[in-house]
Design an enzyme around this catalytic site. Structure first.
Site, PDB file in Angstrom:
ATOM      1  N   SER A  22       1.309  -4.695  -4.480  1.00  0.00           N
ATOM      2  CA  SER A  22       0.068  -3.971  -4.748  1.00  0.00           C
ATOM      3  C   SER A  22      -1.193  -4.809  -4.505  1.00  0.00           C
ATOM      4  O   SER A  22      -1.980  -5.059  -5.408  1.00  0.00           O
ATOM      5  CB  SER A  22       0.056  -3.469  -6.196  1.00  0.00           C
ATOM      6  OG  SER A  22      -1.098  -2.707  -6.454  1.00  0.00           O
TER       7      SER A  22
ATOM      8  N   TYR B  60     -32.489  13.694   4.043  1.00  0.00           N
ATOM      9  CA  TYR B  60     -33.598  12.906   4.588  1.00  0.00           C
ATOM     10  C   TYR B  60     -34.518  12.400   3.481  1.00  0.00           C
ATOM     11  O   TYR B  60     -34.931  13.155   2.602  1.00  0.00           O
ATOM     12  CB  TYR B  60     -34.446  13.747   5.568  1.00  0.00           C
ATOM     13  CG  TYR B  60     -35.818  13.146   5.804  1.00  0.00           C
ATOM     14  CD1 TYR B  60     -35.938  11.878   6.384  1.00  0.00           C
ATOM     15  CD2 TYR B  60     -36.976  13.807   5.415  1.00  0.00           C
ATOM     16  CE1 TYR B  60     -37.181  11.295   6.570  1.00  0.00           C
ATOM     17  CE2 TYR B  60     -38.237  13.234   5.595  1.00  0.00           C
ATOM     18  CZ  TYR B  60     -38.325  11.971   6.170  1.00  0.00           C
ATOM     19  OH  TYR B  60     -39.548  11.390   6.347  1.00  0.00           O
TER      20      TYR B  60
ATOM     21  N   ALA C  26       0.822  -1.225   0.000  1.00  0.00           N
ATOM     22  CA  ALA C  26       0.000   0.000   0.000  1.00  0.00           C
ATOM     23  C   ALA C  26       0.853   1.270   0.000  1.00  0.00           C
ATOM     24  O   ALA C  26       0.744   2.113  -0.911  1.00  0.00           O
ATOM     25  CB  ALA C  26      -0.946  -0.019   1.208  1.00  0.00           C
TER      26      ALA C  26
ATOM     27  N   CYS D 233      -6.784  -6.113   3.532  1.00  0.00           N
ATOM     28  CA  CYS D 233      -8.104  -5.876   4.128  1.00  0.00           C
ATOM     29  C   CYS D 233      -9.143  -6.884   3.643  1.00  0.00           C
ATOM     30  O   CYS D 233     -10.139  -7.150   4.319  1.00  0.00           O
ATOM     31  CB  CYS D 233      -8.575  -4.463   3.805  1.00  0.00           C
ATOM     32  SG  CYS D 233      -7.290  -3.231   4.064  1.00  0.00           S
TER      33      CYS D 233
HETATM   34  C1  LIG Z   1      -6.478  -9.154   7.770  1.00  0.00           C
HETATM   35  C2  LIG Z   1      -6.298  -7.676   7.655  1.00  0.00           C
HETATM   36  C3  LIG Z   1      -7.394  -6.856   7.478  1.00  0.00           C
HETATM   37  C4  LIG Z   1      -7.220  -5.474   7.377  1.00  0.00           C
HETATM   38  N1  LIG Z   1      -8.322  -4.696   7.189  1.00  0.00           N
HETATM   39  C5  LIG Z   1      -8.172  -3.349   7.057  1.00  0.00           C
HETATM   40  C6  LIG Z   1      -9.305  -2.514   6.810  1.00  0.00           C
HETATM   41  O1  LIG Z   1     -10.436  -2.989   6.677  1.00  0.00           O
HETATM   42  N2  LIG Z   1      -9.097  -1.175   6.700  1.00  0.00           N
HETATM   43  C7  LIG Z   1      -7.849  -0.605   6.811  1.00  0.00           C
HETATM   44  O2  LIG Z   1      -7.714   0.616   6.697  1.00  0.00           O
HETATM   45  N3  LIG Z   1      -6.760  -1.387   7.036  1.00  0.00           N
HETATM   46  C8  LIG Z   1      -6.892  -2.735   7.162  1.00  0.00           C
HETATM   47  N4  LIG Z   1      -5.787  -3.534   7.363  1.00  0.00           N
HETATM   48  C9  LIG Z   1      -4.464  -2.900   7.487  1.00  0.00           C
HETATM   49  C10 LIG Z   1      -3.816  -2.706   6.122  1.00  0.00           C
HETATM   50  O3  LIG Z   1      -3.796  -3.899   5.411  1.00  0.00           O
HETATM   51  C11 LIG Z   1      -2.411  -2.184   6.304  1.00  0.00           C
HETATM   52  O4  LIG Z   1      -2.499  -0.973   7.030  1.00  0.00           O
HETATM   53  C12 LIG Z   1      -1.673  -1.941   5.002  1.00  0.00           C
HETATM   54  O5  LIG Z   1      -1.499  -3.128   4.295  1.00  0.00           O
HETATM   55  C13 LIG Z   1      -0.321  -1.321   5.265  1.00  0.00           C
HETATM   56  O6  LIG Z   1       0.382  -1.181   4.086  1.00  0.00           O
HETATM   57  P1  LIG Z   1       1.958  -1.077   4.075  1.00  0.00           P
HETATM   58  O7  LIG Z   1       2.351  -0.859   2.661  1.00  0.00           O
HETATM   59  O8  LIG Z   1       2.418  -0.120   5.101  1.00  0.00           O
HETATM   60  O9  LIG Z   1       2.475  -2.492   4.618  1.00  0.00           O
HETATM   61  P2  LIG Z   1       2.284  -3.959   4.070  1.00  0.00           P
HETATM   62  O10 LIG Z   1       1.010  -4.106   3.373  1.00  0.00           O
HETATM   63  O11 LIG Z   1       2.556  -4.851   5.244  1.00  0.00           O
HETATM   64  O12 LIG Z   1       3.468  -4.118   3.028  1.00  0.00           O
HETATM   65  C14 LIG Z   1       4.803  -4.070   3.386  1.00  0.00           C
HETATM   66  C15 LIG Z   1       5.600  -4.943   2.438  1.00  0.00           C
HETATM   67  O13 LIG Z   1       6.988  -4.783   2.734  1.00  0.00           O
HETATM   68  C16 LIG Z   1       7.636  -6.027   2.551  1.00  0.00           C
HETATM   69  N5  LIG Z   1       8.882  -6.050   3.332  1.00  0.00           N
HETATM   70  C17 LIG Z   1       9.012  -6.073   4.672  1.00  0.00           C
HETATM   71  N6  LIG Z   1      10.323  -6.057   5.019  1.00  0.00           N
HETATM   72  C18 LIG Z   1      11.017  -6.029   3.873  1.00  0.00           C
HETATM   73  C19 LIG Z   1      12.400  -6.010   3.570  1.00  0.00           C
HETATM   74  N7  LIG Z   1      13.327  -5.959   4.536  1.00  0.00           N
HETATM   75  N8  LIG Z   1      12.787  -6.012   2.272  1.00  0.00           N
HETATM   76  C20 LIG Z   1      11.868  -6.025   1.270  1.00  0.00           C
HETATM   77  N9  LIG Z   1      10.532  -6.043   1.492  1.00  0.00           N
HETATM   78  C21 LIG Z   1      10.127  -6.035   2.776  1.00  0.00           C
HETATM   79  C22 LIG Z   1       6.639  -7.035   3.057  1.00  0.00           C
HETATM   80  O14 LIG Z   1       6.887  -8.297   2.469  1.00  0.00           O
HETATM   81  C23 LIG Z   1       5.305  -6.436   2.619  1.00  0.00           C
HETATM   82  O15 LIG Z   1       4.869  -6.987   1.417  1.00  0.00           O
HETATM   83  C24 LIG Z   1      -5.934  -4.915   7.463  1.00  0.00           C
HETATM   84  C25 LIG Z   1      -4.826  -5.745   7.638  1.00  0.00           C
HETATM   85  C26 LIG Z   1      -4.994  -7.114   7.729  1.00  0.00           C
HETATM   86  C27 LIG Z   1      -3.793  -8.000   7.919  1.00  0.00           C
END
Ligand SMILES: Cc1cc2nc3c(=O)[nH]c(=O)nc-3n(C[C@H](O)[C@H](O)[C@H](O)COP(=O)(O)OP(=O)(O)OC[C@H]3O[C@@H](n4cnc5c(N)ncnc54)[C@H](O)[C@@H]3O)c2cc1C
Length: 444
Positions: A38, A425, A10, A42
């Site tokens: 990508s 409404y 994300a 959620c």
């Molecule tokens: C089951 C579930 C339901 C959810 N429902 C909601 C919802 O309804 N509404 C909402 O707002 N949020 C929800 N969330 C939260 C939301 O999914 C996260 O806030 C969001 O995915 C965060 O995005 P991000 O890019 O920060 O991290 P991530 O999606 O965790 O992506 C980070 C990426 O970095 C990679 N990475 C980590 N370390 C390294 C490294 N050293 N080298 C290379 N790559 C690395 C990982 O493999 C991962 O793919 C939910 C989460 C889960 C698990």
């Protein structure tokens, strides 16, 4: 200019796409340690619950399309360490085992978070799962679909635990939900709201256990029992959903400023304590629109928005994120619930002079089919009556009303203004005075 982004979901992908749009000539390299980019975690609970079959529907933009934009995406590549002085990252190709160095002019850390595993004995037994990564979802669903799995124990009644409760009930399982705190979702919602959620869980035959600590799993290779400080329960499948921790351990030596839990502290531009290094998403803090503090609220909404802002700044602009409200929604079996701004608990912790109002109303007129109860709580400044936060629970039409409250909190609206706000409404949707008008007018 060369930009490296660590993590391609994300926050990382939002930044990459935005930066490439603005700075077309910039070289943008993403390193992602899994084989998928990508996508939206959620949707995982609903995939697990078989609301849809194809896990590819979780993918927002296919990797091929993203590569066509000129972004250099390297999957199965883990960044092992970072040298901030020489502006290099050490990368491991997880397919070949090869390690190499790469250099950057600007860097973004978007590594997200991982599930926290509490100290439970025998936690590595088979059929014990977490739900965070793409693969977690595939494995959990595969196991849950087996007819032999009847007793499901979910540890942790946060957003993920509660969403998986619905998924498992839909698959026809007996579900036990064990929560260490004395109520469900204690960090997000106040007691008036969680009492209603808990009633719904019990009504839907979820075996809810609060104030109970899981100590141990029993079983030879596969989990058979969950042992707590209060009892021992049969289990064919266990989900641990006890929160997340930022993936920032590999940055220990860099001197980047972090909170105690490892969240990277960023300013409103998404920049870390080291110039030219940015971060966003589940590995980082966010500036709070009400408290103005750096908070850790890991949500897709802020990951995308701060991610996009970082993308603009990586491309040479200087834009700030206007602040999170921690707006979030959850389905609790047949109920919808949502929150925004600060809760009463947070107001107490901050020593604010506040007041609250909690009302029970109806979502629409009684003569049109589908009238339901709706409950609204407002938290507002005791002297100015500026609204600081709100929570809503109900059925039809409950959750999206929170977006009005989010706008009200963000714009520092008073209860008087909300009470007279021209909300829409018509009989199938509301009453002449919407529940939000009513709540605000009750506020003194
Ligand atoms: C089951 C579930 C339901 C959810 N429902 C909601 C919802 O309804 N509404 C909402 O707002 N949020 C929800 N969330 C939260 C939301 O999914 C996260 O806030 C969001 O995915 C965060 O995005 P991000 O890019 O920060 O991290 P991530 O999606 O965790 O992506 C980070 C990426 O970095 C990679 N990475 C980590 N370390 C390294 C490294 N050293 N080298 C290379 N790559 C690395 C990982 O493999 C991962 O793919 C939910 C989460 C889960 C698990």
């Amino acid at each position: 200019m060369k930009i490296i982004i660590i993590g391609g979901v994300a926050a990382g992908m939002s930044a990459a796409v935005k930066a490439k749009k603005i700075a077309k000539d910039a070289e943008i390299v993403i390193y992602e340690k899994t084989d998928v980019v990508s996508w939206g975690a959620c949707g995982l609970p609903y995939y697990v619950g078989d609301f849809f079959k194809d896990s590819n529907q979780l993918i927002a933009r296919p990797i091929g399309k993203l590569r066509e934009t000129g972004i250099n995406i390297n999957i199965n590549h883990e960044v092992l360490s970072l040298d901030v002085k020489n502006k290099t990252v050490k990368v491991k190709n997880l397919e070949t085992g090869e390690e190499f160095e790469d250099t950057y002019d600007k860097l973004m850390i978007a590594t997200g978070a991982s599930s926290i595993i509490p100290p439970i004995r025998n936690v590595k037994l088979k059929n014990v799962f977490t739900l965070k990564d793409f693969k977690d979802g595939i494995l959990l669903k595969e196991a849950a679909l087996k007819g032999s799995v009847k007793e499901v124990v979910i540890i942790g009644a946060g957003f993920i635990g509660i969403e998986v409760v619905e998924a498992m009930k839909k698959l026809g399982k007996n579900v036990k939900l064990i929560q260490l705190d004395e109520r469900v979702l204690p960090d997000s919602f106040d007691k008036e709201i969680t009492d209603i959620m808990e009633k719904e869980l019990v009504k839907q035959k979820v075996d809810l256990h609060v104030s109970e600590m899981v100590k141990e799993f029993e079983g030879e290779s596969r989990v058979l029992k969950v042992v707590t400080d209060k009892g021992s329960y049969n289990a064919d499948l266990v989900l641990i959903a006890t929160g997340v921790r930022p993936n920032t351990a590999f940055l220990k030596e860099t001197g980047i400023n972090m909170l105690e839990n490892g969240a990277i502290v960023i300013d409103e531009f998404g920049e870390t304590s080291i110039k030219g290094i940015y971060s966003a998403g589940d590995c980082a803090t966010a500036n709070h629109a009400v408290t103005k503090e750096n908070v850790y609220i890991p949500l897709a909404t802020t990951a995308n928005k701060i991610g996009r802002t970082v993308g603009e700044n990586l491309a040479g602009e200087r834009n700030s994120f206007q602040g999170t409200l921690g707006s979030a929604a959850v389905k609790v079996m047949e109920l919808e619930a949502a929150r925004t701004g600060i809760s009463e608990n947070e107001a107490i912790k901050k020593g604010l002079e506040y007041k609250t109002v909690f009302i029970s109303d109806k979502n629409q007129t009684d003569y049109y089919p589908g009238q339901e109860d709706i409950f609204v709580k407002l938290i507002y400044d005791a002297s100015t009556r500026v609204i600081l936060g709100g929570q809503i629970v109900g059925k039809k039409g409950a959750v999206l009303r929170i977006d009005v409250l989010a706008a009200a909190v963000f714009m520092k609206m008073t209860t008087h203004q909300l009470g007279m706000l021209d909300l829409c409404y018509a009989p199938p949707f509301s009453r002449t005075w919407d529940a939000l008008n009513v709540a605000a007018n009750v506020a003194k």
